[in-house]
Scaffold this motif. Structure first.
Motif, PDB file in Angstrom:
ATOM      1  N   SER A   1       0.853  -1.196   0.000  1.00  0.00           N
ATOM      2  CA  SER A   1       0.000   0.000   0.000  1.00  0.00           C
ATOM      3  C   SER A   1       0.882   1.236   0.000  1.00  0.00           C
ATOM      4  CB  SER A   1      -0.917   0.036   1.231  1.00  0.00           C
ATOM      5  OG  SER A   1      -0.153   0.212   2.409  1.00  0.00           O
ATOM      6  N   CYS A   2       0.259   2.382  -0.194  1.00  0.00           N
ATOM      7  CA  CYS A   2       0.993   3.642  -0.069  1.00  0.00           C
ATOM      8  C   CYS A   2       1.304   3.897   1.404  1.00  0.00           C
ATOM      9  CB  CYS A   2       0.145   4.776  -0.649  1.00  0.00           C
ATOM     10  SG  CYS A   2       0.863   6.395  -0.431  1.00  0.00           S
ATOM     11  N   THR A   3       0.369   3.507   2.268  1.00  0.00           N
ATOM     12  CA  THR A   3       0.611   3.630   3.709  1.00  0.00           C
ATOM     13  C   THR A   3       1.900   2.890   4.061  1.00  0.00           C
ATOM     14  OG1 THR A   3      -1.789   3.554   3.989  1.00  0.00           O
ATOM     15  CG2 THR A   3      -0.457   3.276   5.983  1.00  0.00           C
TER      16      THR A   3
ATOM     17  N   THR B   1      -5.237  16.103   4.850  1.00  0.00           N
ATOM     18  CA  THR B   1      -4.706  14.945   4.119  1.00  0.00           C
ATOM     19  C   THR B   1      -5.359  13.683   4.651  1.00  0.00           C
ATOM     20  OG1 THR B   1      -2.704  13.720   3.439  1.00  0.00           O
ATOM     21  CG2 THR B   1      -2.720  14.624   5.667  1.00  0.00           C
ATOM     22  N   PHE B   2      -5.062  12.559   3.993  1.00  0.00           N
ATOM     23  CA  PHE B   2      -5.552  11.261   4.442  1.00  0.00           C
ATOM     24  C   PHE B   2      -4.733  10.821   5.660  1.00  0.00           C
ATOM     25  CE2 PHE B   2      -5.958   6.536   3.731  1.00  0.00           C
ATOM     26  CZ  PHE B   2      -7.293   6.484   4.072  1.00  0.00           C
TER      27      PHE B   2
ATOM     28  N   SER C   1      -3.153   8.237   6.494  1.00  0.00           N
ATOM     29  CA  SER C   1      -1.907   7.489   6.305  1.00  0.00           C
ATOM     30  C   SER C   1      -0.667   8.368   6.362  1.00  0.00           C
ATOM     31  CB  SER C   1      -1.911   6.793   4.943  1.00  0.00           C
ATOM     32  OG  SER C   1      -3.011   5.942   4.859  1.00  0.00           O
ATOM     33  N   THR C   2      -0.775   9.599   5.884  1.00  0.00           N
ATOM     34  CA  THR C   2       0.369  10.510   5.875  1.00  0.00           C
ATOM     35  C   THR C   2       0.933  10.616   7.290  1.00  0.00           C
ATOM     36  OG1 THR C   2      -0.946  11.781   4.285  1.00  0.00           O
ATOM     37  CG2 THR C   2       1.124  12.773   5.004  1.00  0.00           C
TER      38      THR C   2
ATOM     39  N   VAL D   1       2.125  16.689   0.528  1.00  0.00           N
ATOM     40  CA  VAL D   1       1.093  15.812  -0.053  1.00  0.00           C
ATOM     41  C   VAL D   1       0.612  16.498  -1.326  1.00  0.00           C
ATOM     42  CG1 VAL D   1      -1.182  14.758   0.306  1.00  0.00           C
ATOM     43  CG2 VAL D   1       0.374  15.070   2.260  1.00  0.00           C
TER      44      VAL D   1
ATOM     45  N   ASP E   1       4.216  12.413  -0.277  1.00  0.00           N
ATOM     46  CA  ASP E   1       3.003  11.599  -0.345  1.00  0.00           C
ATOM     47  C   ASP E   1       2.408  11.880  -1.726  1.00  0.00           C
ATOM     48  OD1 ASP E   1       0.453  10.565  -0.350  1.00  0.00           O
ATOM     49  OD2 ASP E   1       0.131  10.918   1.792  1.00  0.00           O
TER      50      ASP E   1
ATOM     51  N   ALA F   1       0.514   9.753  -3.330  1.00  0.00           N
ATOM     52  CA  ALA F   1      -0.539   8.739  -3.491  1.00  0.00           C
ATOM     53  C   ALA F   1      -1.443   9.076  -4.671  1.00  0.00           C
ATOM     54  CB  ALA F   1      -1.368   8.632  -2.213  1.00  0.00           C
ATOM     55  N   GLN F   2      -1.691  10.375  -4.855  1.00  0.00           N
ATOM     56  CA  GLN F   2      -2.605  10.811  -5.918  1.00  0.00           C
ATOM     57  C   GLN F   2      -1.839  11.333  -7.133  1.00  0.00           C
ATOM     58  OE1 GLN F   2      -5.222  13.694  -4.045  1.00  0.00           O
ATOM     59  NE2 GLN F   2      -5.653  12.341  -2.308  1.00  0.00           N
TER      60      GLN F   2
ATOM     61  N   HIS G   1      -4.478   1.862  -4.699  1.00  0.00           N
ATOM     62  CA  HIS G   1      -5.776   1.511  -4.110  1.00  0.00           C
ATOM     63  C   HIS G   1      -6.836   1.628  -5.202  1.00  0.00           C
ATOM     64  CE1 HIS G   1      -9.427   2.312  -1.642  1.00  0.00           C
ATOM     65  NE2 HIS G   1      -8.858   1.388  -0.884  1.00  0.00           N
TER      66      HIS G   1
ATOM     67  N   LYS H   1      -7.626   5.007  -6.794  1.00  0.00           N
ATOM     68  CA  LYS H   1      -6.599   5.798  -7.451  1.00  0.00           C
ATOM     69  C   LYS H   1      -6.618   5.584  -8.973  1.00  0.00           C
ATOM     70  CE  LYS H   1      -4.992   7.595  -3.609  1.00  0.00           C
ATOM     71  NZ  LYS H   1      -5.736   7.048  -2.459  1.00  0.00           N
TER      72      LYS H   1
ATOM     73  N   GLU I   1      -5.454  -3.262  -3.556  1.00  0.00           N
ATOM     74  CA  GLU I   1      -4.692  -2.586  -2.511  1.00  0.00           C
ATOM     75  C   GLU I   1      -3.238  -2.681  -2.949  1.00  0.00           C
ATOM     76  OE1 GLU I   1      -5.868  -1.192   0.369  1.00  0.00           O
ATOM     77  OE2 GLU I   1      -7.859  -2.094   0.585  1.00  0.00           O
ATOM     78  N   GLY I   2      -2.508  -1.596  -2.845  1.00  0.00           N
ATOM     79  CA  GLY I   2      -1.096  -1.660  -3.218  1.00  0.00           C
ATOM     80  C   GLY I   2      -0.504  -0.279  -3.343  1.00  0.00           C
TER      81      GLY I   2
ATOM     82  N   TYR J   1     -11.651  14.392   4.085  1.00  0.00           N
ATOM     83  CA  TYR J   1     -10.652  14.922   5.006  1.00  0.00           C
ATOM     84  C   TYR J   1     -11.241  15.857   6.055  1.00  0.00           C
ATOM     85  CZ  TYR J   1      -7.367  13.239   1.458  1.00  0.00           C
ATOM     86  OH  TYR J   1      -6.682  12.492   0.548  1.00  0.00           O
TER      87      TYR J   1
HETATM   88  C1  LIG Z   1      -4.978   7.050  -0.929  1.00  0.00           C
HETATM   89  C2  LIG Z   1      -4.041   7.868  -0.135  1.00  0.00           C
HETATM   90  C3  LIG Z   1      -3.139   7.307   0.772  1.00  0.00           C
HETATM   91  C4  LIG Z   1      -3.166   5.849   1.150  1.00  0.00           C
HETATM   92  O1  LIG Z   1      -3.008   4.952   0.139  1.00  0.00           O
HETATM   93  P1  LIG Z   1      -3.123   3.386   0.439  1.00  0.00           P
HETATM   94  O2  LIG Z   1      -2.518   2.766  -0.782  1.00  0.00           O
HETATM   95  O3  LIG Z   1      -4.577   3.079   0.580  1.00  0.00           O
HETATM   96  O4  LIG Z   1      -2.363   3.087   1.666  1.00  0.00           O
HETATM   97  C5  LIG Z   1      -2.230   8.123   1.415  1.00  0.00           C
HETATM   98  N1  LIG Z   1      -2.201   9.451   1.199  1.00  0.00           N
HETATM   99  C6  LIG Z   1      -3.069  10.041   0.348  1.00  0.00           C
HETATM  100  C7  LIG Z   1      -2.983  11.513   0.139  1.00  0.00           C
HETATM  101  C8  LIG Z   1      -4.019   9.271  -0.335  1.00  0.00           C
HETATM  102  O5  LIG Z   1      -4.878   9.870  -1.162  1.00  0.00           O
END
Ligand SMILES: *Cc1c(COP(=O)(O)O)cnc(C)c1O
Length: 376
Positions: free
Chosen positions: A54-56, A80-81, A83-84, A126, A152, A154-155, A178, A181, A187-188, A320
């Protein structure tokens, strides 16, 4: 009903998964994982890319590689999400939240330096909606204060800042695959590594603390446990799914951008009249149409619009709740300076349906309904 998101499918996913089964290699780092890693390296021009679960997890790996410990501080936006923050808080760090620039919803680079203390270790920009943060200034601040930068992104896959792929500018970059995305494996994610020196330590952490990757390259006779690590290797089955999309990345990107531009053109009149706000793309950023959002006048207006769209068969969502106001954010973080825009802007933002395969007639219908909402 127009869904908010539909996971991307190009049609080659099952064929690839069957191939992985025929290969008799369904754990990680087989043919498809390698193809995806190489694609990422070639297309982003980074030293090394490693698919992760995952991105996390990619962000967690960055925190381990940077040896983040109890008491360290990490600067990031509150908008932000989770996970950051999670990736660093899990290692005992404090999240130090900085306000956003309302034009891009990205961390306000002018406020970053003020948030630095002698405990600060990392800055985490981010790239919201796949639109780059002001990376020159962030890298300059990090350089002058001896801090690391974890993007980050992720997007942000397929987006650039002054021609450089997002995720390749900081020490580490984290992508998400994910299902929400632009490109997915269920998931990844992926960890992008800028400096050669960090490649081997990253491979070790990803492979349960062993030098198994070196063993497979024939660089050592047997592999062994060399340090604490974890298991961040995704299954080949997931990588096989992802490969079907990376092969068609340009097509997916073009399809999303077409919808994004259609939304923008169709809603521009409402923006010009000062009724709503639309995303802002700085001229040195190329974006990937990860998201299309509008900003309504206030929170109540947003609620009414969501209801109105839902009655018209359109799912629009917001996201958020700023991290500093969430229970864990109160416990593990603090806001640096004034929350001038984070809360206020997050309450006005509304995301419109956006996915690969969304049809033009559908975006036209969404536009028509938003215009009729404001006409009544
Ligand atoms: C989706 C997202 C994540 C987490 O991604 P995962 O692959 O679900 O862990 C982290 N940060 C941001 C900004 C995201 O949009």
């Amino acid at each position: 009903m127009i869904n908010f998101n539909v996971p991307p499918v190009t049609g080659d996913e099952l064929k690839n998964i069957e191939k992985a089964i025929e290969n008799k290699k369904i754990c990680g780092d087989g043919e498809f994982t390698k193809k995806c890693n190489e694609w990422l390296e070639k297309n982003t021009k980074t030293a090394k890319a490693l698919l992760t679960t995952s991105c996390t997890h990619a962000t967690e790996m960055s925190a381990m590689l940077l040896d983040i410990k109890e008491g360290d501080e990490v600067i990031m936006p509150s908008y932000t999400f989770v996970s950051t923050a999670d990736a660093f808080v899990l290692r005992g760090a404090t999240a130090v939240f900085v306000d956003i620039n309302p034009k891009t919803m990205n961390i306000d680079e002018n406020l970053v330096e003020n948030a630095i203390t002698d405990k600060t270790k990392v800055i985490v920009p981010v790239h919201y909606a796949g639109v780059s943060c002001e990376m020159d200034m962030i890298m300059d601040i990090a350089g002058r204060h001896g801090l690391s930068v974890v993007e980050d992104a992720a997007q942000g896959i397929m987006s650039t800042y002054k021609g450089r792929a997002l995720g390749t500018i900081g020490d580490f970059g984290c992508y998400s695959f994910h299902e929400t995305k632009n490109y997915s494996m269920g998931e990844g994610g992926a960890l992008l590594i800028r400096d050669e020196k960090n490649v081997e330590p990253a491979e070790i952490i990803r492979e349960k603390g062993t030098n198994r990757s070196k063993f497979f390259r024939g660089q050592v006779d047997k592999y062994t446990w060399v340090q604490a690590g974890s298991s961040y290797l995704p299954s080949e089955l997931n990588a096989a799914y992802l490969w079907a999309q990376l092969e068609k990345a340009d097509e997916i990107n073009a399809d999303r951008l077409e919808n994004w531009n259609n939304y923008y053109d169709g809603l521009k009149n409402l923006k010009d009249k000062g009724i709503i706000e639309l995303p802002y793309i700085p001229e040195y950023c190329e974006h990937n149409a990860h998201m299309f959002y509008i900003k309504t006048g206030n929170c109540d207006e947003r609620e009414s619009l969501i209801d109105y769209l839902k009655k018209s068969g359109i799912l629009a969502v917001f996201h958020y709740i700023p991290l500093h106001s969430a229970p864990a954010g109160v416990r593990h973080g603090r806001f640096s300076g004034e929350d001038r825009y984070t809360t206020a802007e997050s309450e006005r933002l509304l995301r419109l349906p956006m996915y690969y395969g969304l049809r033009k007639e559908e975006t036209d219908y969404v536009i028509e309904k938003i215009i009729s909402f404001y006409n009544k």
